[in-house]
Write a protein that holds these residues in place. Structure first.
Motif, PDB file in Angstrom:
ATOM      1  N   THR A 157      84.536 -11.106 -29.875  1.00  0.00           N
ATOM      2  CA  THR A 157      84.158  -9.798 -29.355  1.00  0.00           C
ATOM      3  C   THR A 157      83.782  -9.856 -27.881  1.00  0.00           C
ATOM      4  N   SER A 158      83.347 -11.039 -27.422  1.00  0.00           N
ATOM      5  CA  SER A 158      82.907 -11.156 -26.040  1.00  0.00           C
ATOM      6  C   SER A 158      83.960 -11.783 -25.139  1.00  0.00           C
ATOM      7  N   SER A 159      85.144 -12.108 -25.691  1.00  0.00           N
ATOM      8  CA  SER A 159      86.197 -12.743 -24.903  1.00  0.00           C
ATOM      9  C   SER A 159      87.299 -11.753 -24.610  1.00  0.00           C
ATOM     10  N   LYS A 160      88.299 -12.204 -23.887  1.00  0.00           N
ATOM     11  CA  LYS A 160      89.446 -11.360 -23.610  1.00  0.00           C
ATOM     12  C   LYS A 160      90.202 -11.096 -24.910  1.00  0.00           C
ATOM     13  N   VAL A 161      90.901  -9.961 -24.930  1.00  0.00           N
ATOM     14  CA  VAL A 161      91.562  -9.555 -26.165  1.00  0.00           C
ATOM     15  C   VAL A 161      92.732 -10.455 -26.538  1.00  0.00           C
ATOM     16  N   ASN A 162      93.237 -11.246 -25.612  1.00  0.00           N
ATOM     17  CA  ASN A 162      94.393 -12.087 -25.898  1.00  0.00           C
ATOM     18  C   ASN A 162      94.023 -13.555 -26.071  1.00  0.00           C
ATOM     19  N   THR A 163      92.755 -13.824 -26.375  1.00  0.00           N
ATOM     20  CA  THR A 163      92.318 -15.205 -26.568  1.00  0.00           C
ATOM     21  C   THR A 163      91.435 -15.332 -27.806  1.00  0.00           C
ATOM     22  N   LEU A 164      91.406 -16.523 -28.321  1.00  0.00           N
ATOM     23  CA  LEU A 164      90.532 -16.870 -29.447  1.00  0.00           C
ATOM     24  C   LEU A 164      89.659 -18.029 -28.998  1.00  0.00           C
ATOM     25  N   MET A 165      88.344 -17.911 -29.165  1.00  0.00           N
ATOM     26  CA  MET A 165      87.425 -18.943 -28.704  1.00  0.00           C
ATOM     27  C   MET A 165      86.939 -19.761 -29.895  1.00  0.00           C
ATOM     28  N   LEU A 205      91.527 -17.631 -44.488  1.00  0.00           N
ATOM     29  CA  LEU A 205      92.760 -17.201 -43.829  1.00  0.00           C
ATOM     30  C   LEU A 205      92.666 -15.724 -43.440  1.00  0.00           C
ATOM     31  N   LYS A 206      92.041 -14.933 -44.299  1.00  0.00           N
ATOM     32  CA  LYS A 206      91.907 -13.503 -44.021  1.00  0.00           C
ATOM     33  C   LYS A 206      91.039 -13.259 -42.797  1.00  0.00           C
ATOM     34  N   GLN A 207      89.955 -14.029 -42.665  1.00  0.00           N
ATOM     35  CA  GLN A 207      89.062 -13.862 -41.521  1.00  0.00           C
ATOM     36  C   GLN A 207      89.769 -14.173 -40.205  1.00  0.00           C
ATOM     37  N   LEU A 208      90.525 -15.263 -40.186  1.00  0.00           N
ATOM     38  CA  LEU A 208      91.255 -15.605 -38.963  1.00  0.00           C
ATOM     39  C   LEU A 208      92.375 -14.606 -38.695  1.00  0.00           C
ATOM     40  N   HIS A 209      93.004 -14.133 -39.757  1.00  0.00           N
ATOM     41  CA  HIS A 209      94.072 -13.146 -39.575  1.00  0.00           C
ATOM     42  C   HIS A 209      93.534 -11.886 -38.909  1.00  0.00           C
ATOM     43  N   ASN A 210      92.304 -11.505 -39.239  1.00  0.00           N
ATOM     44  CA  ASN A 210      91.689 -10.319 -38.635  1.00  0.00           C
ATOM     45  C   ASN A 210      91.394 -10.514 -37.154  1.00  0.00           C
ATOM     46  N   PRO A 213      96.346 -11.043 -33.441  1.00  0.00           N
ATOM     47  CA  PRO A 213      97.165  -9.817 -33.396  1.00  0.00           C
ATOM     48  C   PRO A 213      98.168  -9.778 -34.552  1.00  0.00           C
ATOM     49  N   LYS A 214      98.172  -8.679 -35.286  1.00  0.00           N
ATOM     50  CA  LYS A 214      99.029  -8.541 -36.464  1.00  0.00           C
ATOM     51  C   LYS A 214     100.517  -8.489 -36.099  1.00  0.00           C
ATOM     52  N   ASP A 215     100.821  -8.053 -34.862  1.00  0.00           N
ATOM     53  CA  ASP A 215     102.226  -7.967 -34.468  1.00  0.00           C
ATOM     54  C   ASP A 215     102.855  -9.334 -34.278  1.00  0.00           C
ATOM     55  N   ASP A 216     102.029 -10.333 -33.963  1.00  0.00           N
ATOM     56  CA  ASP A 216     102.555 -11.679 -33.690  1.00  0.00           C
ATOM     57  C   ASP A 216     102.320 -12.651 -34.833  1.00  0.00           C
ATOM     58  N   PHE A 217     101.206 -12.500 -35.536  1.00  0.00           N
ATOM     59  CA  PHE A 217     100.840 -13.446 -36.585  1.00  0.00           C
ATOM     60  C   PHE A 217     100.984 -12.803 -37.960  1.00  0.00           C
ATOM     61  N   VAL A 218     101.787 -13.440 -38.808  1.00  0.00           N
ATOM     62  CA  VAL A 218     102.080 -12.910 -40.136  1.00  0.00           C
ATOM     63  C   VAL A 218     101.746 -13.971 -41.173  1.00  0.00           C
ATOM     64  N   VAL A 226     101.697 -17.603 -39.367  1.00  0.00           N
ATOM     65  CA  VAL A 226     102.634 -18.158 -38.400  1.00  0.00           C
ATOM     66  C   VAL A 226     102.794 -17.203 -37.225  1.00  0.00           C
ATOM     67  N   ASN A 227     102.928 -17.782 -36.040  1.00  0.00           N
ATOM     68  CA  ASN A 227     103.233 -17.015 -34.839  1.00  0.00           C
ATOM     69  C   ASN A 227     104.746 -16.806 -34.794  1.00  0.00           C
ATOM     70  N   LEU A 228     105.188 -15.555 -34.924  1.00  0.00           N
ATOM     71  CA  LEU A 228     106.621 -15.257 -35.013  1.00  0.00           C
ATOM     72  C   LEU A 228     107.390 -15.717 -33.783  1.00  0.00           C
ATOM     73  N   ASP A 229     106.720 -15.798 -32.636  1.00  0.00           N
ATOM     74  CA  ASP A 229     107.402 -16.185 -31.399  1.00  0.00           C
ATOM     75  C   ASP A 229     107.901 -17.626 -31.439  1.00  0.00           C
ATOM     76  N   TYR A 230     107.337 -18.443 -32.313  1.00  0.00           N
ATOM     77  CA  TYR A 230     107.697 -19.854 -32.311  1.00  0.00           C
ATOM     78  C   TYR A 230     108.669 -20.241 -33.435  1.00  0.00           C
ATOM     79  N   ILE A 231     109.088 -19.280 -34.237  1.00  0.00           N
ATOM     80  CA  ILE A 231     110.055 -19.588 -35.289  1.00  0.00           C
ATOM     81  C   ILE A 231     111.443 -19.676 -34.672  1.00  0.00           C
ATOM     82  N   GLU A 232     112.042 -20.849 -34.749  1.00  0.00           N
ATOM     83  CA  GLU A 232     113.370 -21.058 -34.194  1.00  0.00           C
ATOM     84  C   GLU A 232     114.471 -20.897 -35.236  1.00  0.00           C
ATOM     85  N   GLN A 233     114.129 -21.169 -36.494  1.00  0.00           N
ATOM     86  CA  GLN A 233     115.153 -21.097 -37.536  1.00  0.00           C
ATOM     87  C   GLN A 233     114.497 -20.888 -38.897  1.00  0.00           C
TER      88      GLN A 233
END
Length: 269
Positions: A157-165, A205-210, A213-218, A226-233
């Motif tokens: 809550t106290s960090s930037k929205v695009n980071t996890l501390m 897993l649910k706590q970390l998922h929250n 970002p839901k758009d990137d992590f499924v 998993v981070n969808l950006d890193y799936i190659e195959q």
């Protein structure tokens, strides 16, 4: 490449420690042989026999232990369940150790293969079990978990929205979302895996998922995000599930229910 550079020194250290342990164990057997010859059987000392005996019985584990440690360290690269992974590891390792030990014993005595195998396999099975348990004990003792999920949420809550501390041993690490490959459940903890290292935290897993970002992590599996950006195959399996191949040779499972969803999400990005 970063994770491989970090894993290699750890493996070298583990291999060194395991070799020292086996050498010490065989030295104890050597000393026991000498004591038995001198004080019990009152025979002349045969240094060659006393040295070769422990090597014949346990020398193969000087080679097999690094193999087992490497497999344990790389277990996430295999698209296998934990139960199947340990089953395959045990069968392959014991097959090698028993083949070598039984062949050596049969060639040097009149004992039959079946008789030799019957007496040897429990000892080698115990050796493998001890190696695996000691490896896991090392992970528990020296890979200390990070802070609880409450601290993670506070930092979030106290960090930037695009980071996890994440706090590790009193030091706070800021992880950019785009650097996180996947999250894996590990008992009561979660492994947050990046290309550089793996962070361990007590959470669900649910706590970390929250927190991600839901758009990137499924959630692709009951134990994985998993981070969808890193799936190659994606590779489908006859049983209905699939495997996701990420960068840096990482492989994670995709459940039957999520296979089509993951494929659709990747195609729409």
């Amino acid at each position: 490449m970063g994770s491989k550079k970090n894993v290699a020194p750890l493996l070298k250290h583990d291999h060194c420690i395991s070799s020292i342990g086996w050498v010490m164990f065989m030295c104890l057997i050597f000393a026991n042989c000498l004591i038995n010859s001198v004080f019990i059987e009152h025979k002349s000392i045969s240094l060659i026999d006393s040295i070769t005996f422990p090597l014949q019985k346990w020398g193969i584990w000087l080679i097999l232990t690094p193999f087992v440690l490497h497999m344990l360290q790389s277990r996430r690269k295999f698209a296998l369940s934990s139960r199947l992974f340990y089953c395959v590891l045990s069968i392959s390792t014991l097959s090698l150790s028993l083949t070598f030990s039984v062949a050596l014993e049969v060639s040097q005595s009149d004992i039959s293969i079946v008789h030799s195998l019957f007496f040897i396999w429990p000892k080698h099975a115990a050796a493998l079990l001890i190696v695996i348990l000691l490896w896991h004990l090392k992970q528990v003792l020296f890979h200390k978990p990070n802070t609880s999920i409450n601290a993670l949420q506070h930092n979030h809550t106290s960090s930037k929205v695009n980071t996890l501390m994440i706090e590790v041993d009193g030091l706070t690490h800021t992880l950019a979302y785009q650097d996180i490959l996947f999250v894996q459940a590990a008992g009561n903890y979660m492994e947050v895996v990046t290309q550089e290292r793996t962070y361990l935290t007590r959470a669900t897993l649910k706590q970390l998922h929250n927190l991600l970002p839901k758009d990137d992590f499924v959630q692709c599996h009951r134990s994985y995000l998993v981070n969808l950006d890193y799936i190659e195959q994606l590779k489908n399996h006859p049983a209905g599930h699939a495997s996701a191949y990420l960068i840096d040779s990482q492989v994670i499972p995709i459940s039957k229910s999520q296979r089509s969803t993951i494929r659709t999400l990747i195609a729409s990005r």
